[in-house]
Write a protein that holds these residues in place. Structure first.
Motif, PDB file in Angstrom:
ATOM      1  N   GLY A   4       0.818  -1.206   0.000  1.00 12.24           N
ATOM      2  CA  GLY A   4       0.000   0.000   0.000  1.00 12.24           C
ATOM      3  C   GLY A   4       0.851   1.255   0.000  1.00 12.24           C
ATOM      4  N   ILE A   5       0.269   2.324  -0.493  1.00 14.16           N
ATOM      5  CA  ILE A   5       1.018   3.562  -0.681  1.00 14.16           C
ATOM      6  C   ILE A   5       1.428   4.231   0.630  1.00 14.16           C
ATOM      7  N   ASP A   6       0.582   4.138   1.638  1.00 14.68           N
ATOM      8  CA  ASP A   6       0.877   4.830   2.897  1.00 14.68           C
ATOM      9  C   ASP A   6       2.088   4.250   3.618  1.00 14.68           C
ATOM     10  N   LYS A   7       2.494   3.054   3.234  1.00 17.18           N
ATOM     11  CA  LYS A   7       3.658   2.427   3.873  1.00 17.18           C
ATOM     12  C   LYS A   7       4.938   2.598   3.058  1.00 17.18           C
ATOM     13  N   VAL A   8       4.824   3.225   1.901  1.00 13.69           N
ATOM     14  CA  VAL A   8       6.004   3.453   1.055  1.00 13.69           C
ATOM     15  C   VAL A   8       6.604   4.806   1.411  1.00 13.69           C
ATOM     16  N   THR A   9       7.891   4.792   1.672  1.00 17.48           N
ATOM     17  CA  THR A   9       8.608   6.030   1.975  1.00 17.48           C
ATOM     18  C   THR A   9       9.696   6.244   0.922  1.00 17.48           C
ATOM     19  N   VAL A  10      10.171   7.460   0.844  1.00 21.06           N
ATOM     20  CA  VAL A  10      11.276   7.749  -0.076  1.00 21.06           C
ATOM     21  C   VAL A  10      12.478   6.899   0.310  1.00 21.06           C
ATOM     22  N   LYS A  11      12.725   6.768   1.591  1.00 20.78           N
ATOM     23  CA  LYS A  11      13.871   5.964   2.065  1.00 20.78           C
ATOM     24  C   LYS A  11      13.747   4.515   1.591  1.00 20.78           C
ATOM     25  N   ALA A  12      12.582   3.924   1.773  1.00 22.03           N
ATOM     26  CA  ALA A  12      12.382   2.534   1.340  1.00 22.03           C
ATOM     27  C   ALA A  12      12.526   2.419  -0.178  1.00 22.03           C
ATOM     28  N   LEU A  13      12.041   3.406  -0.890  1.00 20.15           N
ATOM     29  CA  LEU A  13      12.114   3.384  -2.351  1.00 20.15           C
ATOM     30  C   LEU A  13      13.554   3.504  -2.845  1.00 20.15           C
ATOM     31  N   ILE A  14      14.314   4.408  -2.277  1.00 23.21           N
ATOM     32  CA  ILE A  14      15.709   4.549  -2.728  1.00 23.21           C
ATOM     33  C   ILE A  14      16.529   3.309  -2.363  1.00 23.21           C
ATOM     34  N   ASP A  15      16.195   2.687  -1.232  1.00 26.23           N
ATOM     35  CA  ASP A  15      16.870   1.432  -0.872  1.00 26.23           C
ATOM     36  C   ASP A  15      16.537   0.339  -1.886  1.00 26.23           C
ATOM     37  N   ALA A  16      15.273   0.249  -2.277  1.00 29.68           N
ATOM     38  CA  ALA A  16      14.854  -0.766  -3.244  1.00 29.68           C
ATOM     39  C   ALA A  16      15.504  -0.546  -4.615  1.00 29.68           C
ATOM     40  N   CYS A  17      15.719   0.710  -4.966  1.00 29.52           N
ATOM     41  CA  CYS A  17      16.319   1.044  -6.266  1.00 29.52           C
ATOM     42  C   CYS A  17      17.842   1.074  -6.224  1.00 29.52           C
ATOM     43  N   HIS A  18      18.406   1.022  -5.028  1.00 31.13           N
ATOM     44  CA  HIS A  18      19.858   1.119  -4.848  1.00 31.13           C
ATOM     45  C   HIS A  18      20.398   2.421  -5.428  1.00 31.13           C
ATOM     46  N   ILE A  19      19.697   3.504  -5.078  1.00 32.48           N
ATOM     47  CA  ILE A  19      20.115   4.831  -5.519  1.00 32.48           C
ATOM     48  C   ILE A  19      20.232   5.740  -4.297  1.00 32.48           C
ATOM     49  N   SER A  20      20.808   6.901  -4.508  1.00 34.24           N
ATOM     50  CA  SER A  20      20.937   7.868  -3.418  1.00 34.24           C
ATOM     51  C   SER A  20      19.671   8.719  -3.330  1.00 34.24           C
ATOM     52  N   THR A  69      -5.171  -4.478  -8.449  1.00 33.26           N
ATOM     53  CA  THR A  69      -4.568  -4.441  -7.111  1.00 33.26           C
ATOM     54  C   THR A  69      -3.873  -3.104  -6.875  1.00 33.26           C
ATOM     55  N   LEU A  70      -3.113  -2.659  -7.844  1.00 34.65           N
ATOM     56  CA  LEU A  70      -2.420  -1.378  -7.721  1.00 34.65           C
ATOM     57  C   LEU A  70      -3.413  -0.237  -7.563  1.00 34.65           C
ATOM     58  N   ILE A  71      -4.439  -0.212  -8.396  1.00 41.18           N
ATOM     59  CA  ILE A  71      -5.428   0.863  -8.340  1.00 41.18           C
ATOM     60  C   ILE A  71      -6.115   0.892  -6.980  1.00 41.18           C
ATOM     61  N   LEU A  72      -6.515  -0.272  -6.499  1.00 34.54           N
ATOM     62  CA  LEU A  72      -7.193  -0.326  -5.199  1.00 34.54           C
ATOM     63  C   LEU A  72      -6.265   0.086  -4.063  1.00 34.54           C
ATOM     64  N   ARG A  73      -5.012  -0.296  -4.156  1.00 36.33           N
ATOM     65  CA  ARG A  73      -4.034   0.119  -3.125  1.00 36.33           C
ATOM     66  C   ARG A  73      -3.833   1.634  -3.150  1.00 36.33           C
ATOM     67  N   LEU A  74      -3.787   2.207  -4.334  1.00 31.91           N
ATOM     68  CA  LEU A  74      -3.633   3.660  -4.443  1.00 31.91           C
ATOM     69  C   LEU A  74      -4.847   4.382  -3.849  1.00 31.91           C
ATOM     70  N   LEU A  75      -6.024   3.835  -4.113  1.00 30.01           N
ATOM     71  CA  LEU A  75      -7.243   4.474  -3.617  1.00 30.01           C
ATOM     72  C   LEU A  75      -7.420   4.283  -2.111  1.00 30.01           C
ATOM     73  N   ASP A  76      -6.852   3.229  -1.583  1.00 27.79           N
ATOM     74  CA  ASP A  76      -6.957   2.950  -0.159  1.00 27.79           C
ATOM     75  C   ASP A  76      -5.810   3.642   0.582  1.00 27.79           C
ATOM     76  N   SER A  77      -5.783   4.950   0.460  1.00 31.29           N
ATOM     77  CA  SER A  77      -4.693   5.702   1.074  1.00 31.29           C
ATOM     78  C   SER A  77      -5.184   7.042   1.596  1.00 31.29           C
ATOM     79  N   GLN A  78      -4.336   7.678   2.346  1.00 30.99           N
ATOM     80  CA  GLN A  78      -4.643   9.009   2.871  1.00 30.99           C
ATOM     81  C   GLN A  78      -4.617  10.050   1.752  1.00 30.99           C
ATOM     82  N   ARG A  79      -4.060   9.698   0.627  1.00 29.89           N
ATOM     83  CA  ARG A  79      -3.934  10.624  -0.505  1.00 29.89           C
ATOM     84  C   ARG A  79      -4.977  10.355  -1.586  1.00 29.89           C
TER      85      ARG A  79
END
Length: 182
Positions: free
Chosen positions: A21-37, A89-99
């Motif tokens: 879900g989107i509310d649990k994704v952070t920039v930190k987690a994303l950059i770690d997953a991408c192996h970027i700064s 699944t992606l669409i529903l996860r996006l809609l099930d968010s604070q945003r």
């Protein structure tokens, strides 16, 4: 071949949203997953909402290209809806968010852009003035996105049937007059 870093970030983001879900994704987690700064992320995107916006715009452009190759409006819409239902699944996860409100606006804007370009490139010849065309685009974009969200939430995935039903609601294009005189 150079790496399309925006696409890499977008793909990782989409996978993370599908998983947790989107509310649990952070920039930190994303950059770690991408192996970027962090600097690399912010070079390409201002924030996570911009990743969503870029991803939707990219998907809409890809679907537009596919739709322009379709033989009929039904086929064009069916391809669009099939893609959406595949990403349910992606669409529903996006809609099930604070945003949710922001995300709904992004979907409507992407749908509006898709429809505008489809009409512009298909030369549909709708008899509307500029103001009428804008209202028609808004009406269709909101309706299309609303149906898409409803069908995704209900688990209904008959894209061809939905496309056919929508096309029956639209005015028929005027056929060129045939000259019966020989």
């Amino acid at each position: 071949m150079p790496v399309d870093m925006k696409a890499v970030i977008s793909s990782a983001f989409v996978n993370m949203v599908k998983q947790k879900g989107i509310d649990k994704v952070t920039v930190k987690a994303l950059i770690d997953a991408c192996h970027i700064s962090r600097q690399t992320f912010y070079y390409h995107f201002q924030d996570l909402m911009e990743v969503i916006e870029w991803s939707l715009e990219r998907a809409a452009k890809q679907k537009l290209a596919q739709s322009l190759e379709a033989d009929t409006p039904e086929e064009a819409l069916a391809a669009l809806f099939s893609s959406a239902f595949e990403n349910r699944t992606l669409i529903l996860r996006l809609l099930d968010s604070q945003r949710r409100e922001q995300i709904e606006k992004l979907f409507v804007q992407a749908a509006r852009t898709y429809l505008r370009e489809l009409v512009r490139n298909r030369h549909c010849g709708l008899p509307l003035d500029c103001a009428g065309a804008e209202v028609a685009l808004d009406f269709c974009a909101f309706g299309m996105v609303g149906l898409l969200f409803q069908y995704c939430a209900q688990g209904r995935t008959d894209a061809a049937n939905l496309a056919a039903q929508i096309c029956r609601l639209l005015p028929k294009r005027a056929e060129p007059e045939k000259n019966d005189a020989l």
